[in-house]
Design an enzyme around this catalytic site. Structure first.
Site, PDB file in Angstrom:
ATOM      1  CG  ASP A  12      -7.783   8.696   2.927  1.00  0.00           C
ATOM      2  OD1 ASP A  12      -6.965   8.277   2.087  1.00  0.00           O
ATOM      3  OD2 ASP A  12      -8.980   8.909   2.660  1.00  0.00           O
ATOM      4  CG  HIS A  29       1.671   5.875  -0.160  1.00  0.00           C
ATOM      5  ND1 HIS A  29       0.489   6.149   0.486  1.00  0.00           N
ATOM      6  CD2 HIS A  29       1.316   5.374  -1.376  1.00  0.00           C
ATOM      7  CE1 HIS A  29      -0.532   5.835  -0.308  1.00  0.00           C
ATOM      8  NE2 HIS A  29      -0.056   5.361  -1.443  1.00  0.00           N
ATOM      9  NE  ARG A  63      -5.089   2.512  -2.678  1.00  0.00           N
ATOM     10  CZ  ARG A  63      -5.006   3.648  -2.036  1.00  0.00           C
ATOM     11  NH1 ARG A  63      -3.856   4.269  -1.961  1.00  0.00           N
ATOM     12  NH2 ARG A  63      -6.054   4.183  -1.468  1.00  0.00           N
ATOM     13  CG  LEU A 123       1.056   3.229  22.552  1.00  0.00           C
ATOM     14  CD1 LEU A 123      -0.285   3.845  22.974  1.00  0.00           C
ATOM     15  CD2 LEU A 123       1.770   4.168  21.584  1.00  0.00           C
TER      16      LEU A 123
HETATM   17  C1  FPP Z   1      -4.272   6.418   2.151  1.00  0.00           C
HETATM   18  O1  FPP Z   1      -3.742   7.339   1.269  1.00  0.00           O
HETATM   19  C2  FPP Z   1      -3.293   5.772   2.947  1.00  0.00           C
HETATM   20  C3  FPP Z   1      -2.944   4.467   2.855  1.00  0.00           C
HETATM   21  C4  FPP Z   1      -3.315   3.571   1.747  1.00  0.00           C
HETATM   22  C5  FPP Z   1      -2.222   3.833   3.909  1.00  0.00           C
HETATM   23  C6  FPP Z   1      -1.443   4.712   4.841  1.00  0.00           C
HETATM   24  C7  FPP Z   1      -0.040   4.579   4.509  1.00  0.00           C
HETATM   25  C8  FPP Z   1       0.929   5.337   5.019  1.00  0.00           C
HETATM   26  C9  FPP Z   1       0.724   6.389   6.047  1.00  0.00           C
HETATM   27  C10 FPP Z   1       2.299   5.154   4.531  1.00  0.00           C
HETATM   28  C11 FPP Z   1       2.774   3.758   4.733  1.00  0.00           C
HETATM   29  C12 FPP Z   1       3.381   3.566   6.039  1.00  0.00           C
HETATM   30  C13 FPP Z   1       3.610   2.377   6.569  1.00  0.00           C
HETATM   31  C14 FPP Z   1       4.413   2.292   7.796  1.00  0.00           C
HETATM   32  C15 FPP Z   1       3.097   1.161   5.961  1.00  0.00           C
HETATM   33  P1  FPP Z   1      -4.412   7.342  -0.159  1.00  0.00           P
HETATM   34  O2  FPP Z   1      -3.406   6.843  -1.120  1.00  0.00           O
HETATM   35  O3  FPP Z   1      -5.698   6.573  -0.135  1.00  0.00           O
HETATM   36  O4  FPP Z   1      -4.682   8.854  -0.342  1.00  0.00           O
HETATM   37  P2  FPP Z   1      -5.763   9.458  -1.333  1.00  0.00           P
HETATM   38  O5  FPP Z   1      -7.098   9.239  -0.683  1.00  0.00           O
HETATM   39  O6  FPP Z   1      -5.372  10.895  -1.363  1.00  0.00           O
HETATM   40  O7  FPP Z   1      -5.626   8.779  -2.654  1.00  0.00           O
END
Ligand code: FPP
Length: 252
Positions: A12, A29, A63, A123
Site C-alpha cells: 500500500d 503504481h 477506482r 518458492l
Molecule cells: C495500493 O496503493 C496498492 C495497490 C492498489 C496494489 C499494489 C499494486 C502495485 C504494487 C503495482 C502493480 C503491480 C502489479 C504487478 C500488478 P494505493 O493506490 O492504495 O496507495 P494509497 O493508499 O497511497 O492511495
C-alpha cells in the site's frame, strides 16, 4: 525463533507516494511494480515457502478506469518481464482471485505461466488479483456444498477448497503505507498471523527493511493460544484437542 513459512504483503501507499511528489497516482503504481522483483528474490533467499502479494482487491474496481487498467497492464508487464526468471528459479507462480475479468492476453499469460511452473518446487509466489477474502471463503463453502450435498463442513474441508491450499496459513502479514488493517486479505489463512505495519510507502520498501522485519518477527514468541512455544499451530491444536478430551474424561 519461530519458523516463518508464508509471508503475505499488502503493498500500500503507491498513490500517496506519487501525489506527495506531484505525480499522478499511476506513476506510484509503476514505481511500486518495479519493487516487486527484489522483494520476491529476497523472500526466495530467506528460504520461506510462500509469498502472497495483494495486487488488486475486489474493492479496487471502484477506482477510476485509467487506474484500474494501469494495474492490469502492470500485471501483464510484470509477467512478461519476469517469466523466464520465475521459471529458471523454480518459482511456482499462481494468481488467486477472479482472473476472468482480466483482458484475454493477460489471462492467457497467467494460465501459461501457472502451467509452466505447476511442478516447480521452489518458492510459491501468489499474486492476489481481483481477490477478496470473504468471497474466497464463500467460494470454498459453495464448492463443498456442491461436492457433498447435505454434509456439515469442517475446518479442513473449508481449507481444502480455498485457492491457496498448498501455501499454508500466513505466518507474517506486512502492510506498507501506514494503515493498520487487513482489508479483506486472506481472512481464513491469517487467523494466527503475526502482523507488521510499516509507515514506509510501497515504492520505497527496500529489501533491507524486508529482511529486518523478517528477522524481528522470527524472534517473536508465537504461542497459538497456549502458554509454551509449540512447534506450530497444527501441533498446538492437536495438543489442545487431546487435553480437552482427557479433561472431559476426568469430569465424567
Ligand atoms: C495500493 O496503493 C496498492 C495497490 C492498489 C496494489 C499494489 C499494486 C502495485 C504494487 C503495482 C502493480 C503491480 C502489479 C504487478 C500488478 P494505493 O493506490 O492504495 O496507495 P494509497 O493508499 O497511497 O492511495
Amino acid at each position: 525463533m519461530s519458523k516463518i513459512n508464508h509471508i503475505a504483503i499488502i503493498m500500500d501507499g503507491n498513490g500517496r507516494w506519487a501525489e506527495s511528489r506531484c505525480r499522478p497516482r499511476i506513476w506510484g503504481h509503476v514505481r511500486g511494480a518495479a519493487q516487486i522483483s527484489d522483494v520476491v528474490e529476497a523472500a526466495d533467499h530467506f528460504g520461506i515457502k510462500a509469498l502472497t502479494l495483494f495486487a488488486f482487491s475486489t474493492e479496487n474496481w471502484c477506482r477510476p478506469k485509467e487506474e484500474v487498467s494501469s494495474l492490469f497492464t502492470l500485471l501483464r508487464k510484470y509477467i512478461e518481464r519476469e517469466r523466464q526468471k520465475i521459471i529458471r528459479n523454480k518459482i511456482r507462480f499462481r494468481v488467486i482471485g477472479d482472473i476472468f475479468g482480466l483482458p484475454e492476453k493477460t489471462r492467457d499469460l497467467i494460465l501459461d505461466l501457472e502451467e509452466k511452473t505447476r511442478l516447480s518446487t521452489g518458492l510459491k509466489l501468489n499474486f492476489a488479483f481481483d481477490y477478496g477474502g470473504r468471497s474466497e471463503i464463500i467460494n470454498s463453502v459453495n464448492k463443498f456444498i456442491h461436492q457433498s450435498p447435505g454434509q456439515l463442513i469442517s475446518e479442513s474441508d473449508l481449507y481444502e477448497n480455498l485457492y491457496l491450499v498448498d501455501s499454508g496459513d500466513v505466518d507474517l502479514l506486512i502492510r506498507t503505507g501506514g494503515d493498520c488493517r487487513i482489508s479483506n486479505f486472506l481472512l481464513w489463512q491469517m487467523a494466527y498471523a503475526e502482523l507488521y505495519f510499516t509507515k514506509t510507502k510501497w515504492p520505497e520498501f527496500s529489501t533491507e527493511e524486508f529482511r529486518k522485519i523478517y528477522y524481528e518477527v522470527s524472534l517473536r514468541q508465537r504461542r497459538f493460544g497456549g502458554i509454551d512455544t509449540p512447534l506450530d499451530l497444527v501441533s498446538n491444536l492437536v495438543e489442545a484437542k487431546a487435553h480437552k478430551a482427557s479433561m472431559q474424561h476426568k469430569v465424567e
